[in-house]
Design a protein around this motif. Structure first.
Motif, short mmCIF file in Angstrom:
data_model
loop_
_atom_site.label_atom_id
_atom_site.label_comp_id
_atom_site.label_asym_id
_atom_site.label_seq_id
_atom_site.Cartn_x
_atom_site.Cartn_y
_atom_site.Cartn_z
N LEU A 178 -4.65 -9.68 -4.27
CA LEU A 178 -5.32 -8.35 -4.17
C LEU A 178 -4.61 -7.03 -4.68
CD1 LEU A 178 -7.94 -6.55 -3.53
CD2 LEU A 178 -7.18 -6.47 -1.33
N GLY A 179 -3.26 -7.27 -3.94
CA GLY A 179 -2.25 -6.14 -4.69
C GLY A 179 -2.08 -6.05 -6.18
N LEU A 180 -2.01 -7.44 -7.07
CA LEU A 180 -2.02 -7.29 -8.27
C LEU A 180 -2.92 -6.90 -8.98
CD1 LEU A 180 0.05 -10.62 -8.55
CD2 LEU A 180 0.81 -8.44 -8.87
N ARG A 181 -4.20 -7.28 -8.22
CA ARG A 181 -5.59 -6.78 -8.96
C ARG A 181 -5.69 -5.30 -8.97
NH1 ARG A 181 -10.72 -9.35 -9.46
NH2 ARG A 181 -11.79 -7.78 -10.75
N ILE A 182 -5.23 -4.76 -7.60
CA ILE A 182 -5.22 -3.09 -7.65
C ILE A 182 -4.47 -2.58 -8.58
CG2 ILE A 182 -4.86 -1.28 -5.88
CD1 ILE A 182 -6.02 -3.05 -3.76
N MET A 183 -3.20 -3.24 -8.76
CA MET A 183 -2.33 -2.60 -9.55
C MET A 183 -2.67 -2.92 -10.91
SD MET A 183 1.41 -4.00 -8.17
CE MET A 183 1.32 -4.70 -6.68
N ALA A 184 -3.36 -3.85 -11.38
CA ALA A 184 -3.47 -3.97 -12.83
C ALA A 184 -4.90 -3.62 -13.28
CB ALA A 184 -3.23 -5.41 -13.22
N ASP A 185 -5.92 -3.82 -12.50
CA ASP A 185 -7.18 -3.50 -12.78
C ASP A 185 -7.66 -1.95 -12.99
OD1 ASP A 185 -10.16 -3.44 -13.40
OD2 ASP A 185 -10.39 -5.52 -12.21
N PRO A 186 -8.16 -1.45 -13.96
CA PRO A 186 -8.63 0.10 -14.22
C PRO A 186 -9.50 0.33 -13.31
CG PRO A 186 -8.49 -0.96 -16.33
CD PRO A 186 -8.21 -1.97 -15.18
N VAL A 187 -10.48 -0.53 -12.72
CA VAL A 187 -11.47 -0.23 -12.01
C VAL A 187 -11.01 0.32 -10.56
CG1 VAL A 187 -13.50 -1.59 -10.69
CG2 VAL A 187 -13.17 -2.17 -12.86
N TYR A 188 -9.81 -0.31 -10.17
CA TYR A 188 -9.02 0.12 -9.09
C TYR A 188 -8.16 1.42 -9.13
CZ TYR A 188 -11.42 -4.19 -7.59
OH TYR A 188 -12.23 -5.18 -7.37
N ALA A 189 -8.33 2.16 -10.14
CA ALA A 189 -7.25 3.18 -10.51
C ALA A 189 -7.24 4.17 -9.22
CB ALA A 189 -7.71 4.00 -11.76
N GLU A 190 -8.35 4.49 -8.56
CA GLU A 190 -8.50 5.33 -7.58
C GLU A 190 -7.59 4.94 -6.25
OE1 GLU A 190 -8.98 9.20 -5.77
OE2 GLU A 190 -9.69 8.30 -7.78
N LEU A 191 -7.75 3.47 -6.08
CA LEU A 191 -7.19 2.88 -4.93
C LEU A 191 -5.70 2.68 -5.30
CD1 LEU A 191 -7.72 1.54 -2.11
CD2 LEU A 191 -8.18 -0.61 -3.39
N PRO A 206 11.25 0.04 -9.53
CA PRO A 206 12.14 -1.05 -10.21
C PRO A 206 13.30 -0.52 -10.63
CG PRO A 206 9.94 -0.89 -11.30
CD PRO A 206 9.97 0.22 -10.32
N ASP A 207 13.68 0.55 -10.94
CA ASP A 207 14.91 1.05 -11.42
C ASP A 207 15.83 1.46 -10.37
OD1 ASP A 207 13.87 4.39 -12.58
OD2 ASP A 207 13.62 3.37 -10.68
N GLY A 208 15.13 1.36 -9.16
CA GLY A 208 16.09 1.76 -7.93
C GLY A 208 16.02 3.51 -7.53
N ARG A 209 15.05 4.01 -8.27
CA ARG A 209 15.04 5.42 -7.90
C ARG A 209 13.84 5.73 -7.04
NH1 ARG A 209 14.22 8.65 -13.26
NH2 ARG A 209 13.46 6.57 -13.74
N ARG A 210 13.87 6.68 -6.19
CA ARG A 210 12.71 6.80 -5.33
C ARG A 210 11.42 7.09 -6.09
NH1 ARG A 210 11.73 7.64 0.18
NH2 ARG A 210 10.35 9.37 0.49
N ARG A 211 10.36 6.69 -5.51
CA ARG A 211 9.13 6.77 -6.26
C ARG A 211 8.75 8.30 -6.04
NH1 ARG A 211 6.33 1.91 -7.45
NH2 ARG A 211 4.39 2.84 -6.80
N PRO A 212 8.11 8.93 -6.75
CA PRO A 212 7.40 10.26 -6.45
C PRO A 212 6.10 9.97 -5.44
CG PRO A 212 6.59 9.66 -8.67
CD PRO A 212 7.69 8.38 -8.15
N PRO A 213 5.77 10.84 -4.62
CA PRO A 213 4.52 10.73 -3.82
C PRO A 213 3.40 10.79 -4.59
CG PRO A 213 5.65 12.57 -3.09
CD PRO A 213 6.47 12.14 -4.27
N ARG A 214 2.27 10.04 -4.31
CA ARG A 214 1.21 9.97 -5.39
C ARG A 214 0.23 10.85 -4.98
NH1 ARG A 214 1.10 4.29 -7.58
NH2 ARG A 214 3.02 3.67 -7.02
#
Length: 162
Positions: free
Chosen positions: A5-18, A154-162
């Protein structure tokens, strides 16, 4: 199911909001879900959410499916408990050789009540019980909220808040 499910949410444009709300995927005693194709799909995601897999002691489920079924592998970061949580991403748990390993894990549950007999088996199904994961994580103070390492990109840097 969580990683799929996580991969689906990450990759499918339908779940862009999620996708904007997905901070990470956490699994506990997760079996392997695919081979090189699954790893490639995760690597192809732009700005993927981290995947953190927790493995408790001799839990047999992360070693499934057995090698006789085909070649599978884990994706994401692995934390293994053996008295304390250790990052074992560089040497993740591997596949058990055959279904006999899982049969032994089931047999180890009642036989494990007699200490010397329980040590004869490489896996025990009792280590898959949720309360062991919960107790070990609670004792270590591990919590998904405030875990800065898992919120790094993935580069080790902190992810910005979304």
């Amino acid at each position: 199911m969580a990683v799929i499910l996580g991969l689906r949410i990450m990759a499918d444009p339908v779940y862009a909001e999620l996708r904007r709300a997905l901070r990470a995927v956490y699994t506990f005693g997760q079996p392997m879900i695919g081979g090189d194709g699954t790893a490639a799909a995760y690597a192809a995601v732009v700005d993927p959410a981290p995947i953190a897999r927790f493995v408790y002691r001799q839990d047999p489920v992360p070693h499934l499916p057995p090698a006789t079924v085909g070649r599978y592998r884990h994706i994401g970061r692995e934390w293994r408990y053996g008295g304390g949580w250790t990052d074992t991403t560089g040497r993740p748990v591997g596949q058990m050789l055959s279904t006999l390993g899982f049969a032994g894990a089931l047999a180890a549950f009642p036989l494990g009540q007699v200490r010397p007999l329980g040590r004869l088996f490489p896996y025990t199904i009792s280590d898959h019980f949720p309360h062991y994961y919960i107790d070990a994580l609670a004792a270590a103070g591990v919590c998904e909220f405030g875990d800065d390492e898992l919120s790094a990109g993935p580069d080790g840097r902190r992810r910005p808040p979304r």
